[in-house]
Design a protein around this motif. Structure first.
Motif, PDB file in Angstrom:
ATOM      1  N   ILE A 275       0.804  -1.001  -0.024  1.00 29.47           N
ATOM      2  CA  ILE A 275      -0.032   0.022  -0.077  1.00 29.47           C
ATOM      3  C   ILE A 275       0.944   1.184   0.040  1.00 29.47           C
ATOM      4  O   ILE A 275       1.927   1.444   0.965  1.00 29.47           O
ATOM      5  N   ALA A 276       0.742   2.049  -1.004  1.00 36.41           N
ATOM      6  CA  ALA A 276       1.521   3.308  -1.055  1.00 36.41           C
ATOM      7  C   ALA A 276       0.715   4.542  -0.335  1.00 36.41           C
ATOM      8  O   ALA A 276      -0.531   4.304  -0.248  1.00 36.41           O
ATOM      9  N   TRP A 277       1.363   5.567  -0.260  1.00 32.43           N
ATOM     10  CA  TRP A 277       0.794   6.904   0.312  1.00 32.43           C
ATOM     11  C   TRP A 277       0.321   6.668   1.736  1.00 32.43           C
ATOM     12  O   TRP A 277       0.903   7.380   2.661  1.00 32.43           O
ATOM     13  N   ASP A 278      -0.763   6.290   2.405  1.00 31.57           N
ATOM     14  CA  ASP A 278      -1.177   6.038   3.613  1.00 31.57           C
ATOM     15  C   ASP A 278      -1.078   7.359   4.175  1.00 31.57           C
ATOM     16  O   ASP A 278      -0.618   7.629   5.533  1.00 31.57           O
ATOM     17  N   HIS A 279      -1.585   8.634   3.630  1.00 30.43           N
ATOM     18  CA  HIS A 279      -1.794   9.688   4.185  1.00 30.43           C
ATOM     19  C   HIS A 279      -3.276  10.471   3.824  1.00 30.43           C
ATOM     20  O   HIS A 279      -4.099   9.581   3.499  1.00 30.43           O
ATOM     21  N   ASN A 280      -3.359  11.692   3.868  1.00 29.46           N
ATOM     22  CA  ASN A 280      -4.597  12.141   3.581  1.00 29.46           C
ATOM     23  C   ASN A 280      -5.266  12.113   2.281  1.00 29.46           C
ATOM     24  O   ASN A 280      -4.524  12.067   1.134  1.00 29.46           O
ATOM     25  N   ARG A 281      -6.430  12.514   2.132  1.00 28.80           N
ATOM     26  CA  ARG A 281      -7.170  12.618   1.107  1.00 28.80           C
ATOM     27  C   ARG A 281      -6.639  13.582   0.062  1.00 28.80           C
ATOM     28  O   ARG A 281      -6.658  13.650  -1.281  1.00 28.80           O
ATOM     29  N   ASP A 282      -6.316  14.673   0.727  1.00 27.42           N
ATOM     30  CA  ASP A 282      -5.917  16.048  -0.116  1.00 27.42           C
ATOM     31  C   ASP A 282      -4.761  15.754  -1.090  1.00 27.42           C
ATOM     32  O   ASP A 282      -4.847  16.474  -2.320  1.00 27.42           O
ATOM     33  N   GLN A 283      -3.743  15.006  -0.985  1.00 30.32           N
ATOM     34  CA  GLN A 283      -2.599  14.804  -1.887  1.00 30.32           C
ATOM     35  C   GLN A 283      -2.830  13.205  -2.589  1.00 30.32           C
ATOM     36  O   GLN A 283      -1.907  12.913  -3.284  1.00 30.32           O
ATOM     37  N   ILE A 284      -3.777  12.390  -2.329  1.00 33.05           N
ATOM     38  CA  ILE A 284      -3.901  11.237  -2.802  1.00 33.05           C
ATOM     39  C   ILE A 284      -3.532  11.102  -4.197  1.00 33.05           C
ATOM     40  O   ILE A 284      -3.183  10.276  -4.721  1.00 33.05           O
ATOM     41  N   PHE A 285      -4.392  11.775  -5.143  1.00 37.03           N
ATOM     42  CA  PHE A 285      -4.143  11.729  -6.392  1.00 37.03           C
ATOM     43  C   PHE A 285      -2.695  12.254  -7.135  1.00 37.03           C
ATOM     44  O   PHE A 285      -2.280  11.533  -7.884  1.00 37.03           O
ATOM     45  N   GLN A 286      -2.098  13.264  -6.450  1.00 37.34           N
ATOM     46  CA  GLN A 286      -0.926  13.488  -6.949  1.00 37.34           C
ATOM     47  C   GLN A 286       0.183  12.304  -6.591  1.00 37.34           C
ATOM     48  O   GLN A 286       1.200  12.010  -7.326  1.00 37.34           O
ATOM     49  N   ARG A 287      -0.110  11.504  -5.438  1.00 40.33           N
ATOM     50  CA  ARG A 287       0.895  10.771  -4.879  1.00 40.33           C
ATOM     51  C   ARG A 287       0.751   9.412  -5.805  1.00 40.33           C
ATOM     52  O   ARG A 287       1.765   8.764  -6.397  1.00 40.33           O
ATOM     53  N   ALA A 288      -0.678   9.026  -5.995  1.00 40.62           N
ATOM     54  CA  ALA A 288      -0.968   8.056  -6.865  1.00 40.62           C
ATOM     55  C   ALA A 288      -0.401   8.100  -8.143  1.00 40.62           C
ATOM     56  O   ALA A 288       0.056   7.210  -8.783  1.00 40.62           O
ATOM     57  N   SER A 289      -0.740   9.308  -9.004  1.00 44.03           N
ATOM     58  CA  SER A 289      -0.228   9.462 -10.253  1.00 44.03           C
ATOM     59  C   SER A 289       1.324   9.258 -10.295  1.00 44.03           C
ATOM     60  O   SER A 289       1.831   8.555 -11.447  1.00 44.03           O
ATOM     61  N   GLU A 327     -10.859   6.156 -10.590  1.00 41.03           N
ATOM     62  CA  GLU A 327     -11.355   6.194 -12.091  1.00 41.03           C
ATOM     63  C   GLU A 327     -10.167   6.369 -13.050  1.00 41.03           C
ATOM     64  O   GLU A 327      -9.998   5.737 -13.959  1.00 41.03           O
ATOM     65  N   ALA A 328      -8.925   6.990 -12.209  1.00 47.32           N
ATOM     66  CA  ALA A 328      -7.841   6.799 -13.125  1.00 47.32           C
ATOM     67  C   ALA A 328      -6.923   5.648 -12.946  1.00 47.32           C
ATOM     68  O   ALA A 328      -6.289   5.229 -14.031  1.00 47.32           O
ATOM     69  N   TYR A 329      -7.013   5.072 -12.018  1.00 45.18           N
ATOM     70  CA  TYR A 329      -6.255   3.581 -11.743  1.00 45.18           C
ATOM     71  C   TYR A 329      -7.477   2.702 -11.467  1.00 45.18           C
ATOM     72  O   TYR A 329      -7.028   2.112 -10.244  1.00 45.18           O
ATOM     73  N   PRO A 330      -8.100   2.115 -12.176  1.00 41.79           N
ATOM     74  CA  PRO A 330      -9.181   1.117 -11.806  1.00 41.79           C
ATOM     75  C   PRO A 330      -8.701   0.016 -11.362  1.00 41.79           C
ATOM     76  O   PRO A 330      -9.365  -1.028 -10.588  1.00 41.79           O
ATOM     77  N   ASP A 331      -7.552  -0.498 -11.750  1.00 39.96           N
ATOM     78  CA  ASP A 331      -6.738  -1.747 -11.469  1.00 39.96           C
ATOM     79  C   ASP A 331      -6.233  -1.754 -10.010  1.00 39.96           C
ATOM     80  O   ASP A 331      -5.768  -2.702  -9.593  1.00 39.96           O
ATOM     81  N   LYS A 332      -6.201  -0.571  -9.507  1.00 41.84           N
ATOM     82  CA  LYS A 332      -5.628  -0.717  -8.081  1.00 41.84           C
ATOM     83  C   LYS A 332      -6.658  -0.362  -7.047  1.00 41.84           C
ATOM     84  O   LYS A 332      -7.427   0.471  -7.374  1.00 41.84           O
ATOM     85  N   ALA A 333      -6.407  -0.978  -5.803  1.00 45.31           N
ATOM     86  CA  ALA A 333      -7.332  -0.736  -4.867  1.00 45.31           C
ATOM     87  C   ALA A 333      -7.151   0.335  -4.052  1.00 45.31           C
ATOM     88  O   ALA A 333      -6.097   0.966  -4.126  1.00 45.31           O
ATOM     89  N   LEU A 334      -8.291   1.017  -3.486  1.00 45.90           N
ATOM     90  CA  LEU A 334      -8.165   2.048  -2.530  1.00 45.90           C
ATOM     91  C   LEU A 334      -8.541   1.610  -1.100  1.00 45.90           C
ATOM     92  O   LEU A 334      -9.401   0.819  -0.994  1.00 45.90           O
ATOM     93  N   ILE A 335      -7.875   2.071  -0.161  1.00 45.30           N
ATOM     94  CA  ILE A 335      -8.036   1.463   1.495  1.00 45.30           C
ATOM     95  C   ILE A 335      -7.792   2.790   2.004  1.00 45.30           C
ATOM     96  O   ILE A 335      -7.012   3.433   2.316  1.00 45.30           O
ATOM     97  N   PHE A 336      -9.127   3.021   3.196  1.00 48.27           N
ATOM     98  CA  PHE A 336      -8.713   3.809   4.026  1.00 48.27           C
ATOM     99  C   PHE A 336      -8.287   3.346   5.469  1.00 48.27           C
ATOM    100  O   PHE A 336      -8.458   2.330   5.856  1.00 48.27           O
TER     101      PHE A 336
END
Length: 488
Positions: A275-289, A327-336
């Motif tokens: 699992i990458a990022w593991d931080h807040n929703r505010d920068q989730i897209f920047q980190r994921a991309s 939507e940008a990375y539908p093959d990757k999961a999202l986990i709170f």
């Protein structure tokens, strides 16, 4: 003649290919209401209703509701992400508080959290690799400058944390999806030579730190605690007064690509969910991309984890960032991976907004594509700790360790409206409310039962119908309530 023969061959080939496509393509499975009934479970403010069954509904024909009829529309044939699990963190603080309880209350807490029949059926857990803020003090598993990790030992965890994890696994029926997260590498691996205050992992120790994850996972598994997954770093963009370590998006990407990912593979741990990022929703897209646009890093990543802290301001919790990432990375999961109400105040334990924040977040996170949801500490003491830096917070359950009493906040029940009725393997299905005062999400479980969660944060009592394919069952949402409707 040859042209005609060629044409016939082409047509025959096309017909055969079409027949094969038709044969292997599965049509969307129809869903019929038939004689199904709806069991209604309610938690409501100013009442004694706490996940209590209040009524059983029947469906009646209602082909097209008028716009004056409030409805929650469900379409079980439209399916989205698959549920991994719902649960909370088994931290040092939870474990130390748990150890102070009587055996009676320990057993009660385990049953209430992990039994799917008499409790709320948690199936997911997180724990910290070495110390975090919710530890009584800072600690590591290796001695200073031990680059080869020859002194690695989890002896510290054997007093409180490991016994709690093992009891939780047992209470959950012998299986609990557990993932692990580090707050900081050992101080000597960092450029600030401290566990606290952020700092960066030194390049010279990247391989040693990657090996450390493997050591931890294999040690815990050898002690009877299977590890499902791991995150790279808790809150990698937070310079905290407690255990913390900073990674830019590029640094995390390169650490995954060049060290952690290959090390997990070479060590026989390729199946662990990274699992990458593991931080807040505010920068989730920047980190994921940044990470997922690099195929050499992305191949090691199972999903993106996120918290709610920076975005917890009123109703603006930036769920759009989560949805865009999905939507940008539908093959990757999202986990709170973490969330709680900060700034503990003992006079606010009965504050109804505690639970409503959980309900609001969970509904919108699931509707944005999230596949797993993890609360922070499952249990804290009467002071909102222990916490070695005074960062006291709320938990769904608090223990008054002086009087051996368990205090269940409404957050426990709000989470239970999801975890008890939406089981691992469930698929989110189409759901929509015709009134903004009724928030909703819905899942169909592996056993075919449909669970629809409806939350009302208003002061109004709202009559509405649960509508599926021309059939409707009518009920009433109480003010400041959450309801799970189970179609079976």
């Amino acid at each position: 003649m040859k042209q005609n023969l060629s044409l016939l061959l082409v047509l025959a080939t096309a017909f055969t290919a079409g027949a094969q496509i038709k044969k292997t393509t599965k049509p969307t499975q129809a869903y019929t209401v038939g004689n199904k009934k709806v069991s209604v479970y309610v938690t409501a403010q100013n009442s004694d209703l706490r996940i209590r069954k209040t009524e059983t509904l029947n469906f009646v024909t209602n082909k097209q509701p008028f716009e004056t009829e409030p409805c929650v529309f469900i379409d079980p044939t439209i399916k989205y992400q698959t549920m991994v699990g719902i649960g909370g963190a088994l931290t040092d603080a939870s474990a130390e508080t748990f150890a102070k309880l009587s055996k009676k209350n320990q057993d009660e807490l385990m049953e209430k959290y992990y039994n799917p029949t008499s409790g709320i059926g948690y199936t997911l857990a997180r724990t910290n690799i070495a110390s975090c803020d919710f530890s009584s003090g800072s600690y590591t598993y290796v001695q200073d400058n031990d680059k080869e990790l020859k002194t690695f030992s989890v002896a510290h965890d054997e007093q409180f944390k490991i016994p709690l994890i093992k009891q939780a696994i047992k209470a959950a029926g012998g299986k609990l999806t557990l993932f692990v997260s580090p707050w900081s590498p050992p101080a000597w691996m960092k450029d600030n030579n401290s566990l606290l205050g952020g700092g960066h992992l030194l390049p010279a120790y990247r391989q040693s730190w990657a090996n450390h994850y493997v050591k931890f996972i294999k040690t815990y598994e050898s002690m009877g605690m299977p590890i499902w997954g791991l995150s790279v770093q808790n809150e990698p963009m937070a310079k905290q007064k407690w255990e913390s370590c900073v990674y830019t998006a590029e640094e995390e990407r390169d650490f995954i690509k060049n060290f952690l990912g290959p090390t997990l593979q070479k060590s026989g741990l390729a199946s662990k969910k990274l699992i990458a990022w593991d931080h807040n929703r505010d920068q989730i897209f920047q980190r994921a991309s940044t990470i997922l646009n690099d195929k050499d890093a992305a191949k090691y990543v199972w999903g993106i984890g996120f918290h709610w802290y920076e975005t917890w301001t009123g109703s603006n919790m930036q769920f759009g960032n989560v949805k865009q990432t999905h939507e940008a990375y539908p093959d990757k999961a999202l986990i709170f991976t973490e969330g709680c109400k900060e700034k503990y105040d003992v006079t606010k334990l009965d504050d109804w907004t505690l639970g409503e924040r959980y309900g609001y977040s969970m509904i919108n996170d699931f509707n944005s594509g999230t596949a797993a949801w993890t609360d922070w500490n499952i249990l804290l003491d009467e002071n909102g700790g222990p916490n070695h830096v005074g960062n006291f917070c709320f938990a769904p359950v608090h223990a008054d360790t002086k009087s051996d009493k368990l205090i269940y906040t409404n957050a426990f029940y709000y989470m239970g409206h999801f975890s008890k009725f939406i089981r691992p393997g469930a698929k989110r299905i189409g759901s929509a409310s015709s009134r903004d005062k009724l928030q909703t999400t819905a899942f169909i479980n592996p056993d075919g039962k449909v669970a629809v969660v409806v939350m009302n944060q208003s002061d109004e009592k709202l009559k509405y119908s649960l509508w599926i394919k021309g059939e409707a069952a009518t009920t009433t949402s109480l003010p400041h309530s959450i309801t799970t409707l189970v179609i079976e």
